[in-house]
Design a protein around this motif. Structure first.
Motif, PDB file in Angstrom:
ATOM      1  N   CYS A 125      -7.698 -37.944  14.786  1.00 28.25           N
ATOM      2  CA  CYS A 125      -6.956 -37.191  15.790  1.00 28.25           C
ATOM      3  C   CYS A 125      -6.469 -35.874  15.184  1.00 28.25           C
ATOM      4  CB  CYS A 125      -5.779 -38.023  16.271  1.00 28.25           C
ATOM      5  SG  CYS A 125      -4.578 -37.024  17.151  1.00 28.25           S
ATOM      6  N   ASN A 126      -6.673 -34.818  15.904  1.00 25.33           N
ATOM      7  CA  ASN A 126      -6.298 -33.474  15.444  1.00 25.33           C
ATOM      8  C   ASN A 126      -4.823 -33.370  15.042  1.00 25.33           C
ATOM      9  OD1 ASN A 126      -6.700 -30.487  15.309  1.00 25.33           O
ATOM     10  ND2 ASN A 126      -5.201 -30.555  16.978  1.00 25.33           N
ATOM     11  N   TRP A 127      -3.951 -34.049  15.790  1.00 25.77           N
ATOM     12  CA  TRP A 127      -2.511 -33.816  15.646  1.00 25.77           C
ATOM     13  C   TRP A 127      -1.849 -34.628  14.552  1.00 25.77           C
ATOM     14  CZ3 TRP A 127      -1.545 -29.612  18.151  1.00 25.77           C
ATOM     15  CH2 TRP A 127      -2.307 -29.314  19.284  1.00 25.77           C
ATOM     16  N   CYS A 128      -2.516 -35.663  14.098  1.00 28.49           N
ATOM     17  CA  CYS A 128      -1.861 -36.515  13.094  1.00 28.49           C
ATOM     18  C   CYS A 128      -2.792 -36.779  11.916  1.00 28.49           C
ATOM     19  CB  CYS A 128      -1.399 -37.813  13.740  1.00 28.49           C
ATOM     20  SG  CYS A 128      -2.697 -38.633  14.674  1.00 28.49           S
ATOM     21  N   SER A 129      -3.807 -37.608  12.114  1.00 31.90           N
ATOM     22  CA  SER A 129      -4.649 -38.035  11.003  1.00 31.90           C
ATOM     23  C   SER A 129      -5.390 -36.872  10.361  1.00 31.90           C
ATOM     24  CB  SER A 129      -5.666 -39.066  11.484  1.00 31.90           C
ATOM     25  OG  SER A 129      -5.065 -39.958  12.366  1.00 31.90           O
ATOM     26  N   TYR A 130      -5.837 -35.942  11.189  1.00 31.04           N
ATOM     27  CA  TYR A 130      -6.556 -34.795  10.621  1.00 31.04           C
ATOM     28  C   TYR A 130      -5.606 -33.969   9.753  1.00 31.04           C
ATOM     29  CZ  TYR A 130      -9.716 -30.850  10.202  1.00 31.04           C
ATOM     30  OH  TYR A 130     -10.529 -29.879   9.699  1.00 31.04           O
ATOM     31  N   ALA A 131      -4.370 -33.813  10.252  1.00 25.17           N
ATOM     32  CA  ALA A 131      -3.379 -33.084   9.456  1.00 25.17           C
ATOM     33  C   ALA A 131      -3.045 -33.859   8.178  1.00 25.17           C
ATOM     34  CB  ALA A 131      -2.122 -32.848  10.293  1.00 25.17           C
ATOM     35  N   GLY A 132      -3.009 -35.195   8.282  1.00 22.91           N
ATOM     36  CA  GLY A 132      -2.790 -36.027   7.094  1.00 22.91           C
ATOM     37  C   GLY A 132      -3.935 -35.874   6.104  1.00 22.91           C
ATOM     38  N   ALA A 133      -5.153 -35.801   6.626  1.00 22.33           N
ATOM     39  CA  ALA A 133      -6.322 -35.616   5.758  1.00 22.33           C
ATOM     40  C   ALA A 133      -6.277 -34.245   5.083  1.00 22.33           C
ATOM     41  CB  ALA A 133      -7.604 -35.748   6.588  1.00 22.33           C
ATOM     42  N   ASP A 134      -5.861 -33.246   5.862  1.00 23.33           N
ATOM     43  CA  ASP A 134      -5.749 -31.888   5.330  1.00 23.33           C
ATOM     44  C   ASP A 134      -4.720 -31.849   4.196  1.00 23.33           C
ATOM     45  OD1 ASP A 134      -6.606 -29.267   5.428  1.00 23.33           O
ATOM     46  OD2 ASP A 134      -4.931 -28.646   6.719  1.00 23.33           O
ATOM     47  N   LYS A 135      -3.608 -32.549   4.421  1.00 19.52           N
ATOM     48  CA  LYS A 135      -2.557 -32.593   3.408  1.00 19.52           C
ATOM     49  C   LYS A 135      -3.041 -33.345   2.162  1.00 19.52           C
ATOM     50  CE  LYS A 135       2.344 -33.521   2.890  1.00 19.52           C
ATOM     51  NZ  LYS A 135       3.355 -34.505   3.172  1.00 19.52           N
ATOM     52  N   ALA A 136      -3.827 -34.399   2.391  1.00 16.78           N
ATOM     53  CA  ALA A 136      -4.385 -35.139   1.252  1.00 16.78           C
ATOM     54  C   ALA A 136      -5.258 -34.197   0.417  1.00 16.78           C
ATOM     55  CB  ALA A 136      -5.191 -36.338   1.735  1.00 16.78           C
TER      56      ALA A 136
END
Ligand code: FES
Length: 158
Positions: free
Chosen positions: A32-43
């Motif tokens: 999901c763009n709003w949560c998991s993708y942002a979490g992946a980006d932060k990782a």
């Protein structure tokens, strides 16, 4: 469905199956763009380990990931498929993640009838702040799928 992907990601090729060398493990992760993708980006920006076998497909909401998309990924050669959503109550489209969860439960029950081990599918929640969870989940899931794949290819039982 319109998908955006991270620059280093591999893509599904609708005519020739998934990109990648034969024998290579292939994990498709719908984020999901709003949560998991942002979490992946932060990782990524935190330099946390994320298996290179994981190919990310960015979607606007986990509720957009129809079971047919998941089955298509398996049909095109994915060894494992993940759907990572916003936590309950955090979906930007109100109930998209609830729908995704219900579909995931149904799909999990159907997979064995299609000859696909349930352990090759993962549905979970990862927020934008949960880079470590993203790293851990993708690492654990990739190893789980790797073990299943080795066992299938060698005829070993768990
Ligand atoms: S917006 Fe993230 S799961 Fe719906």
């Amino acid at each position: 469905m319109s998908c955006q992907t991270l620059p280093h990601e591999r893509h599904m090729d609708h005519q020739h199956g998934m990109a990648g060398t034969d024998g290579e493990l292939r994990i498709v992760a719908f984020l999901c763009n709003w949560c998991s993708y942002a979490g992946a980006d932060k990782a990524g920006s935190s330099q946390l380990p994320v298996p290179p076998e994981v190919s990310v497909i960015r979607v606007m909401c986990s509720g957009r990931v129809e079971p047919t998309l998941i089955l298509e990924a398996f049909q095109k050669g994915a060894d494992g498929v993940m759907v990572l959503a916003c936590h309950p109550g955090d979906c930007h489209y109100k109930q998209g993640n609830l729908r995704a969860f219900c579909r995931a439960e149904l799909l999990e029950r159907m997979l064995p009838q299609l000859g696909i081990d349930q352990a090759r599918f993962c549905f979970d929640y990862v927020s934008a702040a949960e880079a470590e969870k993203f790293s851990q989940l993708t690492g654990d899931f990739t190893e789980q799928v790797r073990r299943l794949t080795i066992h299938r290819e060698t005829g070993l039982k768990d």
